[in-house]
Write a protein that holds these residues in place. Structure first.
Motif, PDB file in Angstrom:
ATOM      1  N   UNK A  48       0.797  -1.235   0.000  1.00 24.56           N
ATOM      2  CA  UNK A  48       0.000   0.000   0.000  1.00 24.56           C
ATOM      3  C   UNK A  48       0.830   1.286   0.000  1.00 24.56           C
ATOM      4  N   UNK A  49       0.294   2.299  -0.663  1.00 22.52           N
ATOM      5  CA  UNK A  49       0.981   3.601  -0.683  1.00 22.52           C
ATOM      6  C   UNK A  49       0.599   4.394   0.563  1.00 22.52           C
ATOM      7  N   UNK A  50       1.470   5.316   0.914  1.00 20.42           N
ATOM      8  CA  UNK A  50       1.201   6.180   2.070  1.00 20.42           C
ATOM      9  C   UNK A  50      -0.105   6.954   1.876  1.00 20.42           C
ATOM     10  N   UNK A  51      -0.299   7.487   0.673  1.00 22.12           N
ATOM     11  CA  UNK A  51      -1.499   8.300   0.405  1.00 22.12           C
ATOM     12  C   UNK A  51      -2.773   7.484   0.621  1.00 22.12           C
ATOM     13  N   UNK A  52      -2.757   6.227   0.158  1.00 21.25           N
ATOM     14  CA  UNK A  52      -3.952   5.373   0.303  1.00 21.25           C
ATOM     15  C   UNK A  52      -4.235   5.095   1.781  1.00 21.25           C
ATOM     16  N   UNK A  53      -3.163   4.875   2.544  1.00 25.24           N
ATOM     17  CA  UNK A  53      -3.371   4.551   3.963  1.00 25.24           C
ATOM     18  C   UNK A  53      -3.808   5.774   4.772  1.00 25.24           C
ATOM     19  N   UNK A  54      -3.297   6.942   4.412  1.00 24.67           N
ATOM     20  CA  UNK A  54      -3.754   8.178   5.076  1.00 24.67           C
ATOM     21  C   UNK A  54      -5.247   8.361   4.829  1.00 24.67           C
ATOM     22  N   UNK A  55      -5.653   8.137   3.564  1.00 21.42           N
ATOM     23  CA  UNK A  55      -7.068   8.283   3.196  1.00 21.42           C
ATOM     24  C   UNK A  55      -7.940   7.320   4.017  1.00 21.42           C
ATOM     25  N   UNK A  56      -7.481   6.068   4.158  1.00 21.57           N
ATOM     26  CA  UNK A  56      -8.281   5.078   4.886  1.00 21.57           C
ATOM     27  C   UNK A  56      -8.392   5.420   6.375  1.00 21.57           C
ATOM     28  N   UNK A  57      -7.288   5.823   6.982  1.00 24.28           N
ATOM     29  CA  UNK A  57      -7.323   6.209   8.397  1.00 24.28           C
ATOM     30  C   UNK A  57      -8.217   7.431   8.611  1.00 24.28           C
ATOM     31  N   UNK A  58      -8.174   8.363   7.658  1.00 22.64           N
ATOM     32  CA  UNK A  58      -9.030   9.550   7.776  1.00 22.64           C
ATOM     33  C   UNK A  58     -10.516   9.187   7.710  1.00 22.64           C
ATOM     34  N   UNK A  59     -10.835   8.135   6.944  1.00 20.12           N
ATOM     35  CA  UNK A  59     -12.236   7.693   6.858  1.00 20.12           C
ATOM     36  C   UNK A  59     -12.721   7.212   8.229  1.00 20.12           C
ATOM     37  N   UNK A  60     -11.832   6.536   8.962  1.00 21.78           N
ATOM     38  CA  UNK A  60     -12.186   6.074  10.308  1.00 21.78           C
ATOM     39  C   UNK A  60     -12.287   7.267  11.266  1.00 21.78           C
ATOM     40  N   UNK A  61     -11.359   8.211  11.129  1.00 22.36           N
ATOM     41  CA  UNK A  61     -11.403   9.412  11.978  1.00 22.36           C
ATOM     42  C   UNK A  61     -12.743  10.133  11.810  1.00 22.36           C
ATOM     43  N   UNK A  62     -13.253  10.162  10.578  1.00 19.84           N
ATOM     44  CA  UNK A  62     -14.559  10.812  10.307  1.00 19.84           C
ATOM     45  C   UNK A  62     -15.697  10.087  11.025  1.00 19.84           C
ATOM     46  N   UNK A  63     -15.636   8.758  11.042  1.00 22.08           N
ATOM     47  CA  UNK A  63     -16.678   8.000  11.752  1.00 22.08           C
ATOM     48  C   UNK A  63     -16.618   8.327  13.245  1.00 22.08           C
ATOM     49  N   UNK A  64     -15.414   8.388  13.795  1.00 22.08           N
ATOM     50  CA  UNK A  64     -15.281   8.736  15.212  1.00 22.08           C
ATOM     51  C   UNK A  64     -15.860  10.128  15.492  1.00 22.08           C
TER      52      UNK A  64
END
Length: 304
Positions: A48-64
């Protein structure tokens, strides 16, 4: 100060540490990997690329954010994989226990020092050096603490074996009023489909008395059967070897009836909704390529 409180995996979440992918560093060399799945993706050119993983973690942050959960992030260390916040520490009751993780990962622990320092001195524990443990193997469940372990003679050669018998004993001594149940996990340095890296890679208790489980993740059948009986066969969702490989058990509960899950877990998410759960779907397949998913990237601090 932070008043910690974690009794189980499903009470309403109020504060959590979420891993971070910024400055994640170059693609690791195969010989520096800690798990067979990462190796697979490095060799296939699909790491995985850094950009893809940042995007995925941010999606979880939004749910929180949607559920008013306070989110802490580790301080960014240059060129360091800091995604798996669960590995570095864990909370049981009101005690923060620093994990003794693989030797060259101490920097990750230092990145949450600012949280550690907000916890009262008498509520912080560093286990003795001989106790190896990672948070993915430790599950507080009310009067119980479930712990994944591996006690084979080849433990020192098995890089996927992260929690040893010394740690199980130390945790039992720390919490004499709880029943510690340990489970021997199937380990493989080379085959991701035969490797339960942590207990949460083959088992996860959910709200409403439900649980997800993968039989082959357990080395001893009667330990697997104990869990199935504990929750009741009708309450347990059995996942296949492929689903374990995709990390289907590694979802994360915000409350008794809200679960964050990966958007591609079609069969699981349908079942969860049939059981009356609200399922917050996020893209997390890129992070999953490193043999960790939603529970691995989150470290709860406070639940009601």
């Amino acid at each position: 100060m932070i008043e910690l409180n974690i009794q189980n995996e499903t009470s309403r979440l109020r504060a959590v540490v979420l891993g971070i992918a910024n400055s994640n560093g170059p693609i690791p060399k195969v010989e520096d990997c800690y798990d067979p799945k990462s190796i697979e993706h490095i060799l296939a050119g699909t790491y995985p690329t850094e950009a893809a993983m940042i995007m995925e973690l941010n999606a979880v942050a939004k749910v929180f954010e949607k559920y008013n959960v306070k989110v802490y992030r580790p301080e960014v260390i240059k060129d360091c994989n800091q995604i798996f916040a669960r590995d570095i520490a864990f909370v049981i009751d009101d005690i923060l226990i620093e994990a003794n993780i693989l030797p060259h990962r101490e920097k990750e622990v230092q990145a949450i020092d600012y949280i550690w320092n907000k916890v009262a001195d008498n509520k912080r524990v560093i286990l003795p050096e001989e106790c190896h443990v990672e948070g993915g193997d430790v599950m507080p469940w009310n009067d119980y603490i479930f712990i994944g372990t591996y006690s084979g003679e080849d433990y020192p050669e098995i890089i996927t074996a992260r929690t040893n018998a010394d740690a199980v004993i130390a945790i039992q001594e720390l919490f004499p009023n709880k029943t510690v149940k340990s489970f021997e996990l199937r380990k493989s340095n080379t085959n991701a489909k035969e490797n339960a890296l942590h207990l949460d890679c083959c088992f996860n208790p959910l709200g409403k008395g439900k649980a997800i489980i993968h039989k082959n993740g357990f080395l001893i059948e009667r330990e697997y059967e104990w869990l199935v009986n504990f929750f009741g066969k009708e309450n347990v969702f059995e996942i296949t070897k492929d689903e374990m490989y995709q990390m289907c058990s590694n979802v994360f509960s915000i409350s008794e009836d809200v679960i964050i899950s990966e958007q591609n877990f079609t069969r699981l998410n349908k079942w969860l909704r049939e059981q009356g759960f609200t399922v917050e779907e996020v893209p997390y397949a890129e992070i999953g390529k490193q043999e960790g998913l939603l529970r691995c990237t989150t470290m709860p601090l406070i639940r009601d």
